[in-house]
Enzyme design. Structure first.
Site, PDB file in Angstrom:
ATOM      1  N   ASP A  65      -2.707 -69.723 -48.580  1.00 54.48           N
ATOM      2  CA  ASP A  65      -1.704 -70.201 -49.525  1.00 54.48           C
ATOM      3  C   ASP A  65      -1.674 -71.718 -49.390  1.00 54.48           C
ATOM      4  OD1 ASP A  65      -1.096 -67.587 -50.200  1.00 54.48           O
ATOM      5  OD2 ASP A  65       0.364 -67.414 -48.580  1.00 54.48           O
TER       6      ASP A  65
ATOM      7  N   LYS B  39      -0.150 -70.752 -55.053  1.00 54.79           N
ATOM      8  CA  LYS B  39       0.171 -71.600 -56.207  1.00 54.79           C
ATOM      9  C   LYS B  39      -0.148 -73.050 -55.886  1.00 54.79           C
ATOM     10  CE  LYS B  39       3.995 -68.855 -57.926  1.00 54.79           C
ATOM     11  NZ  LYS B  39       4.876 -68.294 -56.954  1.00 54.79           N
TER      12      LYS B  39
ATOM     13  N   MET C 282      13.546 -68.524 -50.082  1.00 54.27           N
ATOM     14  CA  MET C 282      13.313 -68.496 -51.537  1.00 54.27           C
ATOM     15  C   MET C 282      14.626 -68.444 -52.315  1.00 54.27           C
ATOM     16  SD  MET C 282      10.041 -65.902 -51.629  1.00 54.27           S
ATOM     17  CE  MET C 282      10.698 -64.731 -50.454  1.00 54.27           C
TER      18      MET C 282
END
Ligand code: SAH
Length: 262
Positions: A36, A58, A171
């Site tokens: 990641d 991402k 998150m």
């Protein structure tokens, strides 16, 4: 042909010094790394020059690789006889989908080894001198996600509050106002000490401390970005970064935050 193997490796919140010695040893021998992007810089240095690095996280607004595709890549590379590292920030089994990947690997009968890492929810409050449990202030600690299948209007906030746990929210940046509203509506004191930290353990680290009521405003004012971790509970006030006077003023709408200087 060599027998392939997958290592699910947690590499901590970003500071390379928070890798385990075992992670460093294994990273130095793998053929291929699926990573990641958030944690890339913390491990590059430990890889063999020939190791192939594939970013599946991402980056720059690009969508991340589909989870099913990642699962398939892990299985295929291992079947080719390669030593594969699946590297994740923090710990692979704390909101990291490590469990899903492990299940796929086990079903495919791929040899797999899990190397735990220091999760953000433990490392970062510690760096800011917030003790997550405390005999007088918190009976335990709950790690929750601000954006998974369990977070919706039915979330059992009352039950969570009744545990008298420090809450560590992963998150949760985009939902922080909703979360604070829900906690207050469910009986948590508006002045409960709270903090948020962006880029914890990295040079760009930025933290805000504010009473729960003002947490979302403080986060907005300081323009915290992802990744940001949120901690809520009386223990937050034990940190030297919690400034009682400033925060008392905050309740009357004056200076609402204290930035943690590093
Ligand atoms: N497996 C990871 C968590 C993945 S979920 C772990 O164990 O730490 C991603 C969330 O973790 C982010 O949205 C943020 O809430 C938190 N996080 C991870 N690293 C962070 C960091 N360096 N600073 C602040 N928050 C971080």
């Amino acid at each position: 042909m060599n027998k392939g193997k997958v290592y699910l490796i947690g590499v901590g919140p970003g500071d390379p010094e928070l890798l385990t010695l075992k992670a460093v040893r294994i990273l130095a021998k793998v053929d291929i790394v699926l990573i990641d992007s958030l944690v890339e810089h913390s491990i590059r240095h430990f890889l063999r020059p020939q190791a192939q690095v594939i970013e599946v996280g991402k980056r720059g607004g690009q969508p991340s690789t589909d989870q099913a595709e990642i699962n398939q890549m892990l299985v295929e590379y291992a079947r080719q006889g390669l030593l594969v590292a699946r590297v994740k920030g923090g710990d692979p089994f704390i909101f990291g989908r490590g469990g899903e990947e492990l299940a796929v690997l086990n079903d495919a009968e791929i040899e797999t080894e899990v190397l735990g890492g220091l999760t953000a929810g433990i490392a970062l409050p510690g760096n800011l001198q917030v003790p997550l449990t405390h005999r007088d202030l918190a009976k335990g600690v709950s790690f929750i996600s601000g954006c998974n299948k369990t977070f919706d209007n039915d979330y059992q906030w009352h039950e969570l509050i009744s545990l008298n746990h420090t809450l560590v929210i992963y998150m949760g940046l985009n939902k922080v106002q909703d979360i604070a509203d829900a906690l207050i509506a469910s009986g948590m004191a508006r002045g409960t000490p709270a903090m948020a930290v962006q880029d914890g353990s990295l040079a760009t680290e930025k933290a805000v401390f504010a009473p729960l009521l003002h947490l979302a405003r403080a986060i907005k004012q300081e323009q915290l970005q992802s990744p940001t971790l949120i901690v809520i509970g009386e223990v937050v006030a034990l940190s030297p970064h919690w400034d009682e006077e400033n925060i008392a003023q905050a309740l009357y709408g004056a200076n609402i935050l204290v930035e943690a200087a590093r």
